[in-house]
Design a protein around this motif. Structure first.
Motif, PDB file in Angstrom:
ATOM      1  N   ILE A  71       0.851  -1.193   0.000  1.00  0.00           N
ATOM      2  CA  ILE A  71       0.000   0.000   0.000  1.00  0.00           C
ATOM      3  C   ILE A  71       0.887   1.243   0.000  1.00  0.00           C
ATOM      4  CG2 ILE A  71      -1.841   1.234   1.215  1.00  0.00           C
ATOM      5  CD1 ILE A  71      -2.668  -1.585   0.204  1.00  0.00           C
ATOM      6  N   SER A  78      -4.906   6.448  -0.994  1.00  0.00           N
ATOM      7  CA  SER A  78      -4.117   5.213  -0.896  1.00  0.00           C
ATOM      8  C   SER A  78      -4.130   4.507  -2.237  1.00  0.00           C
ATOM      9  CB  SER A  78      -4.712   4.264   0.145  1.00  0.00           C
ATOM     10  OG  SER A  78      -4.344   4.669   1.427  1.00  0.00           O
ATOM     11  N   VAL A  80      -3.042   0.669  -4.114  1.00  0.00           N
ATOM     12  CA  VAL A  80      -2.504  -0.689  -4.027  1.00  0.00           C
ATOM     13  C   VAL A  80      -1.367  -0.749  -5.047  1.00  0.00           C
ATOM     14  CG1 VAL A  80      -2.998  -3.154  -4.177  1.00  0.00           C
ATOM     15  CG2 VAL A  80      -4.795  -1.569  -3.424  1.00  0.00           C
ATOM     16  N   ILE A 102      -8.036  -4.064   3.034  1.00  0.00           N
ATOM     17  CA  ILE A 102      -7.400  -2.850   2.511  1.00  0.00           C
ATOM     18  C   ILE A 102      -8.385  -1.676   2.565  1.00  0.00           C
ATOM     19  CG2 ILE A 102      -6.545  -1.779   0.372  1.00  0.00           C
ATOM     20  CD1 ILE A 102      -5.360  -4.609  -0.299  1.00  0.00           C
TER      21      ILE A 102
END
Length: 280
Positions: A71, A78, A80, A102
């Motif tokens: 992350i 945010s 991935v 997540i």
């Protein structure tokens, strides 16, 4: 059996770059695009992406790493940066459980947006992300320049990559893909170099052994449409010849006509950028 009994979820914080690189390579086995990374490359690459080890997740099964979610974070956004699951552990609900974690963690942090990129054609991953609530925001392309050595061009002035990033930020260049946003440009691995052509156009390149990677070409809004970007590219090709210029798969589709017009060839690989808004 409930998947939480099978899998243990851990913070990536205690792991070194070398260990994380090994886990990532191990989990990406048999991936669409061959993916193997060493510790040094891992550290360089993910530093530029603003990886948050605190928020990244390692999943183990019987104490062996079987999945990883890296992350990256910037403000309330945010991303991935990588998500991979061992081939033998796929289709067991782990991807879904990981995405749930997540998203819940991003909400708990007060993030407003979550995004990622996925290779076009990776249907399983795309379906996983769509189920989790992300949708496609744009397509990202790659290009490589024609090999013909251009005529002698105007001389370039070299500048600090940070100065380019600061100028783009000051001129409100927002909403760019994560990997070519101003926050990435000045800390890219592989000795990035920034150039300007009389302050009318700017570029950031990473010269390599086989090719010279073009990571950003920037013309201040008031100077656009006057051919400055084309002149700058010719000057770069001339300066770095015989290395061919190439732009990785971070080019937003709306910019593609510029490259097509100059005779650059599009790469077969495309990426889809996906995102979701996270409410308060």
């Amino acid at each position: 059996m409930h998947h939480d009994a099978l899998f243990e979820f851990h913070s990536a914080l205690p792991y070194s770059s070398v260990q994380l690189a090994q886990i990532l390579s191990h989990c990406f086995e048999n991936y669409i695009v061959p993916f193997v990374v060493d510790g040094e490359t891992f550290a360089g690459r993910f530093t530029a992406e603003d990886l948050s080890l605190n928020d990244s997740i390692i999943v183990t099964h019987q104490h062996h790493p079987v999945a990883v979610a890296l992350i990256a974070r910037r403000g309330q956004h945010s991303r991935v940066a990588a998500l991979s699951i061992r081939p033998e552990m796929r289709a067991k609900g782990l991807g879904k459980a990981l995405m749930q974690r997540i998203i819940e963690a991003a909400k708990a942090r007060g993030d407003r947006q979550l995004s990622l990129e996925v290779i076009e054609g990776n249907q399983a991953a795309q379906a996983l992300y769509q189920q989790a609530g992300l949708s496609i925001t744009r397509t990202l392309l790659g290009f490589h320049a024609p090999l013909a050595t251009p005529a002698v061009a105007k001389p370039l002035q070299e500048i600090d990559p940070l100065a380019l990033a600061q100028q783009m930020t000051a001129e409100n260049q927002r909403g760019l893909p994560w990997l070519i946003a101003p926050e990435s440009l000045y800390k890219l691995p592989g000795a990035p170099r920034a150039f300007t052509l009389e302050q009318q156009a700017f570029a950031l390149v990473i010269p390599g052994a086989q090719k010279c990677q073009l990571r950003m070409i920037y013309v201040p809004p008031r100077l656009r449409g006057q051919g400055h970007a084309r002149c700058l590219l010719q000057a770069l090709q001339s300066q770095f010849a015989p290395l061919a210029l190439s732009a990785n798969v971070f080019v937003p589709e709306k910019v593609a006509p510029f490259f097509h017009h100059l005779g650059w060839r599009e790469e077969a690989l495309r990426q889809l950028e996906m995102a979701m808004a996270i409410g308060p």
